[in-house]
Design a protein around this motif. Sequence first.
Motif, mmCIF file in Angstrom:
data_model
loop_
_atom_site.group_PDB
_atom_site.id
_atom_site.type_symbol
_atom_site.label_atom_id
_atom_site.label_comp_id
_atom_site.label_asym_id
_atom_site.label_seq_id
_atom_site.Cartn_x
_atom_site.Cartn_y
_atom_site.Cartn_z
ATOM 1 N N PHE A 175 14.619 2.770 14.754
ATOM 2 C CA PHE A 175 15.063 4.110 14.210
ATOM 3 C C PHE A 175 13.604 4.078 13.089
ATOM 4 C CE2 PHE A 175 16.530 5.285 10.152
ATOM 5 C CZ PHE A 175 17.296 7.046 10.250
ATOM 6 N N GLY A 176 13.107 2.472 12.861
ATOM 7 C CA GLY A 176 11.796 2.793 12.106
ATOM 8 C C GLY A 176 12.643 2.439 10.902
ATOM 9 N N PHE A 177 12.199 0.878 10.367
ATOM 10 C CA PHE A 177 11.900 0.707 8.773
ATOM 11 C C PHE A 177 12.156 2.121 7.687
ATOM 12 C CE2 PHE A 177 10.821 -3.161 11.208
ATOM 13 C CZ PHE A 177 12.297 -3.595 10.906
ATOM 14 N N GLU A 178 11.051 2.597 7.606
ATOM 15 C CA GLU A 178 10.687 3.362 6.517
ATOM 16 C C GLU A 178 11.361 4.580 7.223
ATOM 17 O OE1 GLU A 178 6.880 4.965 7.389
ATOM 18 O OE2 GLU A 178 5.555 3.108 7.160
ATOM 19 N N LEU A 193 17.077 -5.506 3.784
ATOM 20 C CA LEU A 193 15.892 -5.175 4.650
ATOM 21 C C LEU A 193 15.232 -4.747 3.382
ATOM 22 C CD1 LEU A 193 13.898 -3.587 6.655
ATOM 23 C CD2 LEU A 193 15.149 -2.035 6.262
ATOM 24 N N THR A 194 13.862 -6.097 3.140
ATOM 25 C CA THR A 194 13.077 -5.327 1.109
ATOM 26 C C THR A 194 11.556 -5.206 1.946
ATOM 27 O OG1 THR A 194 14.320 -7.313 1.089
ATOM 28 C CG2 THR A 194 12.242 -7.100 -0.551
ATOM 29 N N MET A 195 11.171 -4.773 0.913
ATOM 30 C CA MET A 195 9.877 -4.040 2.247
ATOM 31 C C MET A 195 9.033 -3.480 0.169
ATOM 32 S SD MET A 195 10.940 -1.160 5.482
ATOM 33 C CE MET A 195 9.152 -1.794 5.813
ATOM 34 N N VAL A 196 8.079 -3.573 0.421
ATOM 35 C CA VAL A 196 6.907 -3.217 -0.467
ATOM 36 C C VAL A 196 5.860 -1.192 -0.072
ATOM 37 C CG1 VAL A 196 4.700 -3.061 -2.564
ATOM 38 C CG2 VAL A 196 5.890 -5.350 -1.335
ATOM 39 N N GLU A 197 6.329 -0.773 -0.900
ATOM 40 C CA GLU A 197 6.317 0.632 -0.862
ATOM 41 C C GLU A 197 4.259 0.728 -0.909
ATOM 42 O OE1 GLU A 197 6.759 5.634 -1.583
ATOM 43 O OE2 GLU A 197 8.011 4.350 -1.675
ATOM 44 N N VAL A 198 3.542 0.878 -0.641
ATOM 45 C CA VAL A 198 2.056 0.559 -0.737
ATOM 46 C C VAL A 198 0.855 2.225 -0.479
ATOM 47 C CG1 VAL A 198 1.767 -1.474 -0.976
ATOM 48 C CG2 VAL A 198 1.040 -0.515 1.303
ATOM 49 N N VAL A 199 -0.220 2.149 -1.281
ATOM 50 C CA VAL A 199 -0.702 3.644 -1.511
ATOM 51 C C VAL A 199 -1.835 3.319 -0.528
ATOM 52 C CG1 VAL A 199 -1.795 6.015 -2.148
ATOM 53 C CG2 VAL A 199 0.952 4.990 -2.724
ATOM 54 N N ASN A 200 -2.429 3.666 0.607
ATOM 55 C CA ASN A 200 -3.730 3.252 1.244
ATOM 56 C C ASN A 200 -4.580 3.449 -0.078
ATOM 57 O OD1 ASN A 200 -5.949 2.628 1.647
ATOM 58 N ND2 ASN A 200 -5.755 4.124 3.721
#
Length: 517
Positions: free
Chosen positions: A433-436, A466-473
């Motif tokens: 499904f996709g984590f994002e 489910l633990t995720m860090v959202e980062v911007v390039n």
Amino acid sequence: MATPTWEQVALATGPGEGAEAAVRQAYKEAGLPEPELVLMLPSPAAGAVVAAWLTGDEQARAALAEAGLAPESPAGAFPAPELPGLLGDAGPGRSVRDDLRTKPWERARAAAYAELGPVGWAEHWAETGGRLWPQAERLISDLRRAIGRLGDDPSSSVGERGAPQETPSDRSRGGRDVGAVLREATLDAVLGQHDAPWLFTFDTLDAIRYGLAAPDGSAGKGSRDGLAGLAGLARPGDPSEGDGFGKPGVRDHRNGGDGFGRPGARDHRDGGDGFGGPGTRDSRDGGEGLAGRDGLSRLGGRDERGGPSEPGPGAGEGRDGSDGLDERGGPAGLDDIPDLDGLMRVAEQAGWWWPYERVAIVTERPVELHLDDLGRLHRADGPAMAYADGFALHAWHGMPVPAGFGAVMSDLTVERIRAERNAELRRVMLEHFGFERYLAESDAKRIHSDETGTLWRVDLPGDEPLTMVEVVNSTPEPDGTRRTYFLRVPPWIQRAKQGVAWTFGLAENEYDPQRET
């Protein structure tokens, strides 16, 4: 008719021809009387059930019957109505697996070891059977696991058996665990087509013996392409490898499509890690080692029951108790390799089989086999491995799944993923499904934000969050936009910077990038 490669033998599908004659030849070559009966069955599951029934005690038969697996019953999952009175009171006799396979292979290995030495033998295995073994081992383990789970859910259809259950079965029936009864039966099997790695390894010893290849595996005088060419191993990228699903590297082997004859090679069959691993052991619940039921380690040590084993050939002795020397007092060389043609012919035409003194139980190859690009069982729209009697293995990139799981994957929703009780299946769903996407469409909580990004968390029933860090390039795309990424981190992460630092193997106070790329 084209000669199949050993890889093709391992993955062949559809009914073979001449399996009974090949079995009788194998008995003769081992110095055994031919069996009174060669019983052909449609799947290794049926073979294991019949073998367990013929050789088991009253408790084992009661367990099989209570699980709906009694082969004498027409209503059983794997009926074999010819069994009553088939062999009278004498039964099938003792297993002759060691006589047919273990002992001849020990002689062959000892002869090769004496000729090539430890380094040469390891190189020979790596160039031949070692190239096929990882995939064969996976198939062997998948089948043993599925057969051991046949009694998990007696209300399910045959085609659904072998799928993971929420609670491991190992339930006792009739005083015995039916799963243990069936797993034990698989340990008496000769693995047929799945012994192709060993067949390839021993086949090519002939090439060395007759000067067609050097002991190190390089091409010798008269060789077309070294050992791989002589045995017909399909090299990577061989156009004969079909894609199956129209996707590169995914093979689809369907019923009736192989049309294989005999490989121009000799047969060998064992599971283990490949003989080539000095000091390795015979694993009866996983890999299929050379020592077989005797449980002997290859180079000495202790057997599976804790007793001392005999010294292996690498220690200067033959497995048959000899000193590893021929009648002239010299090392037993390649001329001492026993005749294995009968075993080879069985492998070309059949799946797993159970040899006993009076009867040989021989099973067919699968009618369908679907693999992903890593050689693992995989199919979205049906069973990944199926047999003519309905026994089937459903898998998603190597993971056993219930029947119909692939169809669910094409129409996943956050609600469906959250409702899945099996944690392993839910993780597969999440990856597909996709984590994002899951974070975006679920009620994810923002835990923390700083200059590095935003930490998100969403709870999963019966599993870690489910633990995720959202980062911007930091580097813009050609159109000036900046791409956003989600980095999965352990659930104990509390701050965004801490999570990003963890992805670099650093503590939070150690993460201080001077320049981002």
